[in-house]
Design a protein around this motif. Structure first.
Motif, PDB file in Angstrom:
ATOM      1  N   ASN A   1       0.890  -1.269   0.036  1.00 43.03           N
ATOM      2  CA  ASN A   1      -0.048   0.055   0.384  1.00 43.03           C
ATOM      3  C   ASN A   1       0.750   1.257  -0.434  1.00 43.03           C
ATOM      4  OD1 ASN A   1      -2.043   1.523   1.821  1.00 43.03           O
ATOM      5  ND2 ASN A   1      -2.868   0.893   0.217  1.00 43.03           N
TER       6      ASN A   1
ATOM      7  N   LEU B   1       0.630   4.183  -2.608  1.00 42.81           N
ATOM      8  CA  LEU B   1       0.370   5.567  -2.279  1.00 42.81           C
ATOM      9  C   LEU B   1       1.831   6.548  -2.770  1.00 42.81           C
ATOM     10  CD1 LEU B   1      -0.190   5.197   1.373  1.00 42.81           C
ATOM     11  CD2 LEU B   1      -1.834   5.958  -0.394  1.00 42.81           C
TER      12      LEU B   1
ATOM     13  N   GLN C   1       0.451   6.993  -6.266  1.00 48.41           N
ATOM     14  CA  GLN C   1      -0.444   8.075  -6.978  1.00 48.41           C
ATOM     15  C   GLN C   1       0.071   9.265  -6.406  1.00 48.41           C
ATOM     16  OE1 GLN C   1      -3.414   7.218  -3.740  1.00 48.41           O
ATOM     17  NE2 GLN C   1      -3.707   5.194  -5.068  1.00 48.41           N
TER      18      GLN C   1
ATOM     19  N   ASP D   1      -5.594   0.536  -3.692  1.00 50.71           N
ATOM     20  CA  ASP D   1      -5.509   1.147  -2.379  1.00 50.71           C
ATOM     21  C   ASP D   1      -7.050   1.227  -1.500  1.00 50.71           C
ATOM     22  OD1 ASP D   1      -4.326   3.326  -0.576  1.00 50.71           O
ATOM     23  OD2 ASP D   1      -6.026   4.833  -1.674  1.00 50.71           O
TER      24      ASP D   1
END
Length: 69
Positions: A30, A34, A37, A54
């Protein structure tokens, strides 16, 4: 023969190394998602997939939290 309660089973589950290692792996995965992103060029083409991954990770964390209660 003794019957384990749901609470006993949950406690036994969270004590298993594979459970802890799996959650650790999801946390690391994760974190990478992130980080991805934050790249506008990646979000332009992969926004839907990254947001879905996510949300799946968030769901796993919620289930883990519920098990630990």
């Amino acid at each position: 023969m003794t019957h384990m309660t749901v609470r006993d089973r949950a406690f036994a589950l969270i004590q298993k190394p594979w459970f802890t290692n799996t959650i650790f792996g999801v946390i690391l995965f994760n974190a990478v998602v992130l980080g991805l992103q934050t790249a506008p060029e990646l979000m332009a083409g992969w926004q839907g997939a990254l947001l879905l991954v996510d949300k799946i990770c968030l769901g796993i964390f919620v289930v883990e939290l519920l098990i630990r209660l």
